[in-house]
Design a protein around this motif. Structure first.
Motif, PDB file in Angstrom:
ATOM      1  N   PRO A 114       3.164   5.941  -4.021  1.00  0.00           N
ATOM      2  CA  PRO A 114       4.178   5.551  -5.000  1.00  0.00           C
ATOM      3  C   PRO A 114       4.732   4.151  -4.780  1.00  0.00           C
ATOM      4  O   PRO A 114       5.286   3.556  -5.706  1.00  0.00           O
ATOM      5  CB  PRO A 114       5.268   6.611  -4.823  1.00  0.00           C
ATOM      6  CG  PRO A 114       5.106   7.070  -3.411  1.00  0.00           C
ATOM      7  CD  PRO A 114       3.618   7.041  -3.164  1.00  0.00           C
ATOM      8  N   ASP A 115       4.585   3.618  -3.582  1.00  0.00           N
ATOM      9  CA  ASP A 115       5.109   2.287  -3.313  1.00  0.00           C
ATOM     10  C   ASP A 115       4.168   1.186  -3.767  1.00  0.00           C
ATOM     11  O   ASP A 115       4.460   0.002  -3.596  1.00  0.00           O
ATOM     12  CB  ASP A 115       5.430   2.138  -1.826  1.00  0.00           C
ATOM     13  CG  ASP A 115       6.628   3.000  -1.427  1.00  0.00           C
ATOM     14  OD1 ASP A 115       7.522   3.174  -2.277  1.00  0.00           O
ATOM     15  OD2 ASP A 115       6.654   3.496  -0.297  1.00  0.00           O
TER      16      ASP A 115
ATOM     17  N   ASN B   2       8.573  18.918  -4.680  1.00  0.00           N
ATOM     18  CA  ASN B   2       9.851  19.402  -5.186  1.00  0.00           C
ATOM     19  C   ASN B   2      10.381  18.444  -6.264  1.00  0.00           C
ATOM     20  O   ASN B   2       9.921  17.312  -6.375  1.00  0.00           O
ATOM     21  CB  ASN B   2      10.863  19.471  -4.042  1.00  0.00           C
ATOM     22  CG  ASN B   2      10.446  20.416  -2.959  1.00  0.00           C
ATOM     23  OD1 ASN B   2      10.419  21.611  -3.136  1.00  0.00           O
ATOM     24  ND2 ASN B   2      10.092  19.865  -1.801  1.00  0.00           N
ATOM     25  N   SER B   3      11.365  18.867  -7.019  1.00  0.00           N
ATOM     26  CA  SER B   3      11.917  17.983  -8.030  1.00  0.00           C
ATOM     27  C   SER B   3      12.544  16.762  -7.380  1.00  0.00           C
ATOM     28  O   SER B   3      12.927  16.776  -6.199  1.00  0.00           O
ATOM     29  CB  SER B   3      12.980  18.721  -8.854  1.00  0.00           C
ATOM     30  OG  SER B   3      14.154  18.932  -8.089  1.00  0.00           O
ATOM     31  N   ALA B   4      12.678  15.700  -8.168  1.00  0.00           N
ATOM     32  CA  ALA B   4      13.296  14.481  -7.648  1.00  0.00           C
ATOM     33  C   ALA B   4      14.736  14.743  -7.223  1.00  0.00           C
ATOM     34  O   ALA B   4      15.197  14.254  -6.185  1.00  0.00           O
ATOM     35  CB  ALA B   4      13.234  13.378  -8.700  1.00  0.00           C
TER      36      ALA B   4
ATOM     37  N   ALA C 105      11.832   7.545  -8.222  1.00  0.00           N
ATOM     38  CA  ALA C 105      11.848   7.022  -9.588  1.00  0.00           C
ATOM     39  C   ALA C 105      10.587   7.444 -10.336  1.00  0.00           C
ATOM     40  O   ALA C 105      10.641   7.823 -11.516  1.00  0.00           O
ATOM     41  CB  ALA C 105      11.983   5.509  -9.569  1.00  0.00           C
ATOM     42  N   PHE C 106       9.455   7.384  -9.660  1.00  0.00           N
ATOM     43  CA  PHE C 106       8.203   7.810 -10.284  1.00  0.00           C
ATOM     44  C   PHE C 106       8.255   9.299 -10.610  1.00  0.00           C
ATOM     45  O   PHE C 106       7.836   9.735 -11.695  1.00  0.00           O
ATOM     46  CB  PHE C 106       7.021   7.510  -9.359  1.00  0.00           C
ATOM     47  CG  PHE C 106       5.701   7.987  -9.901  1.00  0.00           C
ATOM     48  CD1 PHE C 106       5.013   7.240 -10.847  1.00  0.00           C
ATOM     49  CD2 PHE C 106       5.153   9.186  -9.478  1.00  0.00           C
ATOM     50  CE1 PHE C 106       3.805   7.693 -11.363  1.00  0.00           C
ATOM     51  CE2 PHE C 106       3.945   9.639  -9.980  1.00  0.00           C
ATOM     52  CZ  PHE C 106       3.273   8.884 -10.932  1.00  0.00           C
ATOM     53  N   ALA C 107       8.780  10.102  -9.691  1.00  0.00           N
ATOM     54  CA  ALA C 107       8.874  11.548  -9.920  1.00  0.00           C
ATOM     55  C   ALA C 107       9.777  11.860 -11.111  1.00  0.00           C
ATOM     56  O   ALA C 107       9.467  12.747 -11.924  1.00  0.00           O
ATOM     57  CB  ALA C 107       9.397  12.233  -8.667  1.00  0.00           C
ATOM     58  N   GLU C 108      10.869  11.154 -11.229  1.00  0.00           N
ATOM     59  CA  GLU C 108      11.766  11.375 -12.359  1.00  0.00           C
ATOM     60  C   GLU C 108      11.071  11.043 -13.684  1.00  0.00           C
ATOM     61  O   GLU C 108      11.244  11.746 -14.685  1.00  0.00           O
ATOM     62  CB  GLU C 108      13.029  10.532 -12.189  1.00  0.00           C
ATOM     63  CG  GLU C 108      13.952  11.053 -11.102  1.00  0.00           C
ATOM     64  CD  GLU C 108      15.092  10.111 -10.799  1.00  0.00           C
ATOM     65  OE1 GLU C 108      14.945   8.886 -11.066  1.00  0.00           O
ATOM     66  OE2 GLU C 108      16.124  10.575 -10.293  1.00  0.00           O
ATOM     67  N   ARG C 109      10.274   9.979 -13.695  1.00  0.00           N
ATOM     68  CA  ARG C 109       9.549   9.616 -14.909  1.00  0.00           C
ATOM     69  C   ARG C 109       8.507  10.680 -15.250  1.00  0.00           C
ATOM     70  O   ARG C 109       8.318  11.038 -16.420  1.00  0.00           O
ATOM     71  CB  ARG C 109       8.894   8.242 -14.726  1.00  0.00           C
ATOM     72  CG  ARG C 109       8.321   7.669 -16.020  1.00  0.00           C
ATOM     73  CD  ARG C 109       8.180   6.158 -15.939  1.00  0.00           C
ATOM     74  NE  ARG C 109       7.262   5.753 -14.891  1.00  0.00           N
ATOM     75  CZ  ARG C 109       5.935   5.654 -15.069  1.00  0.00           C
ATOM     76  NH1 ARG C 109       5.398   5.952 -16.241  1.00  0.00           N
ATOM     77  NH2 ARG C 109       5.159   5.259 -14.087  1.00  0.00           N
ATOM     78  N   ALA C 110       7.834  11.213 -14.214  1.00  0.00           N
ATOM     79  CA  ALA C 110       6.865  12.281 -14.451  1.00  0.00           C
ATOM     80  C   ALA C 110       7.546  13.514 -15.037  1.00  0.00           C
ATOM     81  O   ALA C 110       7.011  14.172 -15.943  1.00  0.00           O
ATOM     82  CB  ALA C 110       6.149  12.633 -13.147  1.00  0.00           C
TER      83      ALA C 110
END
Length: 288
Positions: free
Chosen positions: A33-34, A72-74, A58-63
């Protein structure tokens, strides 16, 4: 199904073994992710969020906004990075967790005239963060010089005999081990069969998942006067050599959940092991 590992360590044994189980029937990819850009396409059905950096979250939230499952969730991952938030969630759920007080820096703690010994930790959990036993004012002054701007939390020190009980949970399946405490040098883990844990501890670990909204996580437990006390919660920890963990993770990723063969309900196991009031949460001190 397309499954994506969000990590800079796709070769981690748990991830590598789960990937080997998944690849015969599913497409499994990995991204660091970096290194991804803000417009990196969201193409997977499921994302396993092993990384915890700001960019990873941030990437997880966008996904999640695009409708993908993130494990797990962001939000749950972020909660485990703030030790004040961790304490608040534990207390709210009635989980046994030590008094935890936040300070802007070690110097601020020093100014309160604390009672020693105590544990001092970085408020924000991360790689190479501060976790130390402090025995006197001299040691705290030295810490203030080395970590002058570090937000911290202070907790009562509890002697664990040099070993931490580590419990790991993957979709309700509990794995356990004894690990040399981080205060005593390199980690060494001795696996423990879940049935050999003190009665009620597996149920307690599952309650943590419910309180924090976690599917894959670790719980560090100490025994204080015969009662378990949770001292840390980690989202998607690096468990190794835990038989059955890769299979449980693969089942979770694909949604083919299979409950453990002998799982008591959390409430029944806790009721059997702990009289009313025996497993209580410590009262929260004002968090600054």
């Amino acid at each position: 199904m397309r499954i994506c590992l969000v990590t800079d360590r796709p070769d981690h044994p748990l991830l590598a073994d789960a990937r080997a189980l998944l690849t015969p029937r599913h497409e499994v990819v990995a991204i660091d992710p970096d290194t991804v850009t803000v417009d990196h396409p969201i193409t997977a059905d499921v994302y396993l969020l092993k990384a915890r950096t700001a960019r990873a979250l941030a990437f997880a939230e966008r996904a999640e906004r695009h409708g993908a499952r993130v494990l797990n969730s962001a939000a749950a991952t972020r909660a485990c990075q703030d030790r004040v938030r961790m304490a608040e969630l534990a207390w709210a759920a009635g989980l046994p967790f030590p008094d935890t007080t936040a300070f802007a820096s070690p110097a601020e703690l020093l100014g309160t005239g604390p009672v020693f010994p105590l544990m001092v930790k970085s408020r924000h959990s991360r790689r190479d963060d501060l976790v130390a036993r402090v025995d006197d004012a001299r040691a705290l002054r030295e810490m203030a010089r080395e970590w002058p701007d570090e937000p911290i939390v202070a907790q009562e020190f509890v002697d664990n005999g040099g070993w931490d009980h580590k419990l790991w949970v993957v979709d309700g399946h509990v794995f356990a081990g004894l690990r040399r405490t981080a205060l005593d040098g390199p980690a060494e883990t001795k696996p423990i069969a879940p049935q050999d844990l003190p009665t009620g501890w597996a149920a307690l670990a599952r309650r943590v998942g419910e309180a924090f909204g976690l599917d894959v996580y670790g719980v560090d437990i100490l025994e204080v006067d015969g009662v378990p006390s949770i001292i840390d919660v980690n989202a998607f920890p690096g468990m190794r050599n835990m038989r059955g963990a890769p299979e449980a993770l693969a089942e979770l990723a694909t949604g083919s959940r299979m409950p453990p063969a002998t799982r008591m309900s959390a409430e029944a196991e806790l009721s059997a092991s702990c009289p009313t009031g025996a497993m209580r949460a410590e009262r929260a001190k004002p968090v600054r």
